[in-house]
Design an enzyme around this catalytic site. Structure first.
Site, PDB file in Angstrom:
ATOM      1  N   ASP A 168       0.736  -1.517   0.069  1.00  0.00           N
ATOM      2  CA  ASP A 168      -0.196  -0.197  -0.009  1.00  0.00           C
ATOM      3  C   ASP A 168       0.847   1.001   0.008  1.00  0.00           C
ATOM      4  OD1 ASP A 168      -2.393  -1.654   0.325  1.00  0.00           O
ATOM      5  OD2 ASP A 168      -1.375  -1.909   2.407  1.00  0.00           O
ATOM      6  N   GLU A 169       1.863   1.460  -0.569  1.00  0.00           N
ATOM      7  CA  GLU A 169       2.687   2.354  -0.512  1.00  0.00           C
ATOM      8  C   GLU A 169       2.274   3.492  -1.745  1.00  0.00           C
ATOM      9  OE1 GLU A 169       4.240  -0.488  -1.302  1.00  0.00           O
ATOM     10  OE2 GLU A 169       5.367  -0.930   0.542  1.00  0.00           O
ATOM     11  N   LYS A 178       1.938   2.438  -4.909  1.00  0.00           N
ATOM     12  CA  LYS A 178       2.627   1.946  -6.070  1.00  0.00           C
ATOM     13  C   LYS A 178       1.734   1.998  -7.293  1.00  0.00           C
ATOM     14  CE  LYS A 178       3.046  -2.379  -4.325  1.00  0.00           C
ATOM     15  NZ  LYS A 178       2.827  -2.386  -3.420  1.00  0.00           N
ATOM     16  N   ASN A 234      -5.762 -10.444  -4.301  1.00  0.00           N
ATOM     17  CA  ASN A 234      -5.279  -9.671  -3.142  1.00  0.00           C
ATOM     18  C   ASN A 234      -4.698  -8.061  -3.041  1.00  0.00           C
ATOM     19  OD1 ASN A 234      -2.255 -10.722  -4.347  1.00  0.00           O
ATOM     20  ND2 ASN A 234      -1.975 -11.471  -2.097  1.00  0.00           N
ATOM     21  N   ALA A 235      -4.043  -7.171  -3.988  1.00  0.00           N
ATOM     22  CA  ALA A 235      -3.810  -6.477  -4.288  1.00  0.00           C
ATOM     23  C   ALA A 235      -4.313  -5.426  -4.824  1.00  0.00           C
ATOM     24  CB  ALA A 235      -2.409  -6.300  -5.122  1.00  0.00           C
ATOM     25  N   GLY A 236      -4.274  -4.148  -4.533  1.00  0.00           N
ATOM     26  CA  GLY A 236      -5.450  -2.993  -5.096  1.00  0.00           C
ATOM     27  C   GLY A 236      -4.711  -1.639  -5.520  1.00  0.00           C
ATOM     28  N   THR A 254      -5.041   1.830  -6.841  1.00  0.00           N
ATOM     29  CA  THR A 254      -5.504   2.398  -7.000  1.00  0.00           C
ATOM     30  C   THR A 254      -5.446   3.647  -8.254  1.00  0.00           C
ATOM     31  OG1 THR A 254      -6.656   2.168  -5.219  1.00  0.00           O
ATOM     32  CG2 THR A 254      -7.527   4.497  -6.281  1.00  0.00           C
ATOM     33  N   GLN A 292       2.018  -5.546  -3.246  1.00  0.00           N
ATOM     34  CA  GLN A 292       2.475  -6.177  -1.796  1.00  0.00           C
ATOM     35  C   GLN A 292       3.684  -5.023  -1.688  1.00  0.00           C
ATOM     36  OE1 GLN A 292       1.418  -9.120  -2.869  1.00  0.00           O
ATOM     37  NE2 GLN A 292      -0.494  -8.487  -2.853  1.00  0.00           N
ATOM     38  N   THR A 304       2.277 -12.179   3.213  1.00  0.00           N
ATOM     39  CA  THR A 304       2.304 -12.473   1.788  1.00  0.00           C
ATOM     40  C   THR A 304       2.481 -14.217   1.966  1.00  0.00           C
ATOM     41  OG1 THR A 304       0.330 -12.527  -0.065  1.00  0.00           O
ATOM     42  CG2 THR A 304       2.281 -11.002  -0.279  1.00  0.00           C
ATOM     43  N   VAL A 335       3.513  14.628  -4.263  1.00  0.00           N
ATOM     44  CA  VAL A 335       2.914  15.211  -3.248  1.00  0.00           C
ATOM     45  C   VAL A 335       1.283  15.643  -3.132  1.00  0.00           C
ATOM     46  CG1 VAL A 335       4.545  16.938  -2.515  1.00  0.00           C
ATOM     47  CG2 VAL A 335       3.839  17.041  -4.484  1.00  0.00           C
TER      48      VAL A 335
HETATM   49  P1  IMP Z   1      -2.941 -12.969   1.322  1.00  0.00           P
HETATM   50  O1  IMP Z   1      -1.839 -12.292   0.989  1.00  0.00           O
HETATM   51  O2  IMP Z   1      -4.619 -12.163   1.170  1.00  0.00           O
HETATM   52  O3  IMP Z   1      -2.608 -14.013   1.900  1.00  0.00           O
HETATM   53  O4  IMP Z   1      -2.753 -12.043   3.180  1.00  0.00           O
HETATM   54  C1  IMP Z   1      -1.626 -12.326   3.361  1.00  0.00           C
HETATM   55  C2  IMP Z   1      -1.115 -10.951   4.544  1.00  0.00           C
HETATM   56  O5  IMP Z   1      -0.357  -9.697   3.473  1.00  0.00           O
HETATM   57  C3  IMP Z   1      -2.351 -10.787   5.022  1.00  0.00           C
HETATM   58  O6  IMP Z   1      -1.151  -9.381   5.950  1.00  0.00           O
HETATM   59  C4  IMP Z   1      -2.398  -9.426   4.220  1.00  0.00           C
HETATM   60  O7  IMP Z   1      -2.949  -7.796   4.925  1.00  0.00           O
HETATM   61  C5  IMP Z   1      -1.036  -8.616   3.464  1.00  0.00           C
HETATM   62  N1  IMP Z   1      -1.471  -7.971   2.147  1.00  0.00           N
HETATM   63  C6  IMP Z   1      -1.814  -8.900   1.067  1.00  0.00           C
HETATM   64  N2  IMP Z   1      -1.731  -8.474   0.016  1.00  0.00           N
HETATM   65  C7  IMP Z   1      -1.870  -7.164   0.215  1.00  0.00           C
HETATM   66  C8  IMP Z   1      -1.907  -5.491  -0.399  1.00  0.00           C
HETATM   67  O8  IMP Z   1      -1.643  -4.981  -1.105  1.00  0.00           O
HETATM   68  N3  IMP Z   1      -1.619  -4.513   0.644  1.00  0.00           N
HETATM   69  C9  IMP Z   1      -1.262  -4.566   2.189  1.00  0.00           C
HETATM   70  N4  IMP Z   1      -1.000  -6.227   2.926  1.00  0.00           N
HETATM   71  C10 IMP Z   1      -1.553  -6.887   1.948  1.00  0.00           C
END
Ligand code: IMP
Length: 421
Positions: A12-13, A15, A37-39, A41, A221, A236, A411
């Site tokens: 969540d930096e 990217k 699992n990534a998001g 925006t 991540q 992860t 910024v």
């Molecule tokens: P998983 O990737 O769903 O197995 O989650 C494992 C750990 O990685 C958990 O603490 C999640 O909150 C974290 N995590 C997974 N994907 C992200 C992401 O895109 N940003 C931040 N944390 C993440």
């Protein structure tokens, strides 16, 4: 130029903004690990898009977007993501999905949730998207790969083999078992829908290397969530760091030219696990609200804290970072008290590394230096020289502590709110 953009903290930096910014100069954008699992925006033409498994170059028809072999792909979710892009008018794009990428099946999602529940109070706090359980099957060699979905007989055999193990696991955890036939038909259909995109992406990428194309590898991540070098077990199940690129794409390491680490001006973390510089109370709330620190995928409030340069040095070392982008810098304007963590204190000793066990990491206390604050609004500043003196001092201090140059400072959320140094 082959550039890796990787998270230098716990994900969540920001990217998404930097890859979108840099994607404009790229011929190819590649996701090499993780899944939905990534998001990311992305703000584009006044619209806000949340990408989960599709690479960030998808908005530019000239860019080849690759979902490489190191990813875990949920075909249903990927099709839904594409449908959403279509509904927002994004229909002209180039997408390539590796025939070797692992498929996230419904039992992976069910088991991800069940394992978390079974851990009781020791949950990892996963996104419950079936990421870890799909990777576990890949390494247990009972995984299904995207290319398998295109071969009816072979897929039937693979699914049968997988279900014979997975149904035992589901039963053991008190969950309903899954029937072969509906699953088989559903996933065959997804295979047919994704067929136009499926290919050997390693061949495609190596050809792009031969052509000397600009390739951007987009990490999801962050290094601190790396399965090998992160804060295990609260990580992860893939390697978001630069070293995840060769294995996750089939491009040899010698072809990687530059690694850019993306780093917030402070730290955040979602899910459980040690976080030595974590803040609570009013200051945490203040940063969370100003930085909109809520998960893109899960909506969970993120834990926030001061910048941790022990973790950042670890990320620089593991990922061989050549430069840094400091994100959300404007969030710190007007903060009442500002600190940077330079070291940890572990059992009375000052240390400069991440301990391998969680038990030791939990005992680490941050050693802070106080930093002077600034109150000016910096969101419209375009050059480093125009920043307030104390803001410049903060950036210089980061460079000094992590011995890595800062190339960009963000910024504000818009593409134009980026200072190039
Ligand atoms: P998983 O990737 O769903 O197995 O989650 C494992 C750990 O990685 C958990 O603490 C999640 O909150 C974290 N995590 C997974 N994907 C992200 C992401 O895109 N940003 C931040 N944390 C993440």
């Amino acid at each position: 130029m082959r550039l890796v953009v990787t998270g230098a903290q716990w994900g969540d930096e920001g990217k998404g903004k930097m890859t979108d910014f840099l994607a404009q100069k790229s011929d190819v954008v590649v996701r090499y690990q993780g899944g939905n699992n990534a998001g990311h925006t992305i703000l584009f033409n006044g619209n806000k898009y949340a990408l989960q498994s599709i690479p960030s170059g998808i908005f530019n028809p000239k860019i080849k977007n690759v979902m490489a072999n190191g990813m875990v792909v949920n075909p249903k979710a990927a099709l839904e993501e594409l449908a959403k892009l279509h509904s927002m008018g994004i229909t002209d794009y180039q997408l390539f999905i590796s025939d070797r990428a692992a498929v996230i099946m419904p039992y992976h999602i069910a088991l991800d949730g069940a394992y978390e529940t079974a851990k009781g109070g020791k949950m990892i706090g996963t996104t419950k998207k079936g990421i870890g359980t799909a990777y576990a099957d890949k390494y247990a060699r009972i995984g299904i790969r995207i290319g398998d979905l295109l071969d009816r007989d072979y897929f039937a055999e693979r699914l049968n083999d997988a279900l014979s193990v997975k149904n035992l696991e589901l039963k053991m955890l008190g969950l309903e078992t899954m029937e072969f036939e509906p699953l088989f038909e559903e996933y065959l259909e997804y295979g047919q829908k994704l067929k136009p995109f499926i290919c050997d992406t390693s061949i495609l990428l190596n050809k792009e290397v031969e052509k000397d194309s600009n390739i951007l590898f987009e990490g999801a991540q962050g290094v601190m969530l790396c399965i090998e070098h992160g804060t295990y077990p609260f990580v992860t199940s893939s390697s978001p760091s630069t070293i995840g690129v060769p294995i996750g794409t089939g491009i040899p390491p010698k072809y990687i030219d530059h690694a850019l680490g993306i780093c917030k001006a402070y730290n955040t973390r979602v899910g459980a696990g040690s976080f030595p510089t974590e803040l609570d109370g009013d200051l945490a709330h203040w940063i969370r609200e100003r930085g909109h620190e809520y998960g893109t995928v899960t909506g969970r409030p993120r834990r926030v804290g001061y910048l941790d340069t022990v973790a950042l040095r670890h990320a620089c070392r593991i990922s061989g970072l050549d430069s840094l982008a400091i994100m959300l810098f404007d969030v710190l304007s007007g903060i009442s008290e500002l600190k940077i963590c330079t070291n940890y204190e572990l059992d009375g000793e000052i240390i400069d590394f991440i301990p391998s066990t969680l038990s030791a990491y939990n005992r680490c206390k941050p050693v802070f230096i106080d930093m002077p604050i600034w109150n000016e609004d910096i969101t419209q500043i375009k050059s480093f020289g125009d920043l307030p003196e104390n803001a410049k001092f903060y950036l210089k201090k980061i460079e000094e502590l992590v011995k890595t140059k800062i190339a960009y400072v963000s910024v504000g959320p818009d593409r134009t709110q980026t200072i190039e140094i």
